[in-house]
Enzyme design. Structure first.
Site, PDB file in Angstrom:
ATOM      1  N   ARG A  56      40.435  66.902  -7.043  1.00 55.82           N
ATOM      2  CA  ARG A  56      41.417  67.806  -7.651  1.00 55.82           C
ATOM      3  C   ARG A  56      40.759  69.138  -7.949  1.00 55.82           C
ATOM      4  O   ARG A  56      39.699  69.200  -8.566  1.00 55.82           O
ATOM      5  CB  ARG A  56      41.966  67.198  -8.946  1.00 55.82           C
ATOM      6  CG  ARG A  56      42.867  68.168  -9.718  1.00 55.82           C
ATOM      7  CD  ARG A  56      43.436  67.536 -10.955  1.00 55.82           C
ATOM      8  NE  ARG A  56      44.408  66.525 -10.630  1.00 55.82           N
ATOM      9  CZ  ARG A  56      45.631  66.767 -10.216  1.00 55.82           C
ATOM     10  NH1 ARG A  56      46.023  68.005 -10.045  1.00 55.82           N
ATOM     11  NH2 ARG A  56      46.470  65.799  -9.945  1.00 55.82           N
ATOM     12  N   SER A  70      48.847  65.767 -27.079  1.00 47.30           N
ATOM     13  CA  SER A  70      49.004  64.314 -27.156  1.00 47.30           C
ATOM     14  C   SER A  70      47.723  63.662 -27.667  1.00 47.30           C
ATOM     15  O   SER A  70      47.762  62.767 -28.520  1.00 47.30           O
ATOM     16  CB  SER A  70      49.355  63.751 -25.772  1.00 47.30           C
ATOM     17  OG  SER A  70      49.358  62.340 -25.790  1.00 47.30           O
ATOM     18  N   GLU A  96      39.091  63.681 -15.285  1.00 48.44           N
ATOM     19  CA  GLU A  96      38.703  65.054 -15.638  1.00 48.44           C
ATOM     20  C   GLU A  96      39.755  65.756 -16.491  1.00 48.44           C
ATOM     21  O   GLU A  96      39.417  66.562 -17.358  1.00 48.44           O
ATOM     22  CB  GLU A  96      38.390  65.879 -14.388  1.00 48.44           C
ATOM     23  CG  GLU A  96      37.833  67.253 -14.732  1.00 48.44           C
ATOM     24  CD  GLU A  96      37.152  67.960 -13.572  1.00 48.44           C
ATOM     25  OE1 GLU A  96      36.922  69.172 -13.692  1.00 48.44           O
ATOM     26  OE2 GLU A  96      36.862  67.302 -12.555  1.00 48.44           O
TER      27      GLU A  96
END
Length: 303
Positions: A56, A70, A96
């Site tokens: 990513r 959160s 990550e």
């Protein structure tokens, strides 16, 4: 709640064990390795480095901020996975986004599963684990497949077994890397889908790919509309170029003639072939019912 508190306390205890130079665990055979490897341990955030093998490359800031909120409210629900590099030094294998969000919140420690792996194993673990995620874009997945093939030296067939995907699925992703970089970027940013990309692959010239891509974006074309546009484009090209039109009707080469009978016999069906001057060609297998299509599909795919 008591269970969670006990688990956290255990994690902190294992963390202290890892910080003891007398218990520097380097392999699964080392003393106390069974207490640490595969268990959840509270690690100092500063002792963890990001993984250079991470497939990513796009991290949406807004999404990270939401995850950070959160974590601030609920804590880390799913531990990250790391591999041990050296004494009190670790590298991310997966997680990550959770790691980055934890740093935004200002957490000093983070729960982590610890594994021991060399660079090659870490590369494979990171790529395979991340491919399974639902939020990777098609180009990230394609690049991950390509890295596994190039750097781990696996064939598409073996890769299919490792990631649990059909070989044809892997091939379709890899073909996306043949698209113009601008189109790849558009796919990563969500302007077009993988379906649009698969249609555009059939256009050989990158300049023509871009022209159609711009029309897709400006007119908001669906995948089906894009497929029709690509088909019309190719037919128009053939009509304008007599050499291409003649090439499609040229005599079938000997290697095709020799093999086509075996294909017809295997499928028990009519098989039409067209070839071009550059050696490329197309095989067309007509069917007349759903049952016949299913029969042909099983013969061709083996499932």
């Amino acid at each position: 709640m008591a269970k969670a508190t006990k688990k956290q306390a255990l994690g902190r205890g294992l963390s202290a064990l890892l910080k003891d130079p007398e218990n520097d665990i380097q392999s699964v055979s080392d003393k106390n390795a069974d207490k640490v490897i595969g268990n959840v341990v509270e690690l100092d955030v500063e002792s963890i480095e990001v993984n250079p093998f991470q497939p990513r490359s796009n991290f949406n800031d807004e999404s990270l901020q939401e995850l950070a909120s959160s974590i601030r409210e609920l804590g880390i629900i799913q531990p990250i996975t790391v591999r041990k590099l050296d004494f009190n030094k670790f590298q991310l294998v997966s997680g990550e986004r959770r790691f980055r969000a934890s740093k935004i919140v200002g957490l000093e420690t983070i729960p982590a599963y610890i594994r021991i792996a060399n660079d090659q194993e870490s590369l494979e673990m990171a790529l395979v684990e991340n491919i399974q995620r639902q939020d990777l874009d098609p180009i990230e997945i394609a690049l991950s497949y390509q890295r596994l093939i190039d750097e781990v030296k696996v064939t598409q067939e073996k890769l299919s077994d490792r990631v649990g995907k059909k070989r044809s699925t892997i091939t379709n992703y890899l073909r996306l890397l043949k698209l113009h970089p601008i189109i790849q970027t558009g796919m990563r940013d969500g302007f077009v889908s993988m379906g649009h990309g698969r249609a555009l692959i059939n256009i050989e010239k990158k300049k023509d790919q871009i022209n159609i891509y711009e029309k897709i974006v400006s007119d908001g074309l669906s995948v089906r509309e894009t497929e029709r546009l690509v088909k019309s484009y190719k037919e128009a090209k053939i009509e304008k170029d007599p050499s291409k039109k003649a090439a499609l009707t040229k005599e079938v080469p000997n290697f095709v003639t020799k093999g086509i009978d075996a294909l017809k016999s295997h499928l028990s069906a009519k098989v039409d072939v067209t070839t071009s001057a550059n050696g490329k060609g197309k095989i067309v297998i007509p069917f007349h019912s759903k049952e016949e299509f299913q029969r042909l599909r099983k013969l061709l795919t083996g499932d």
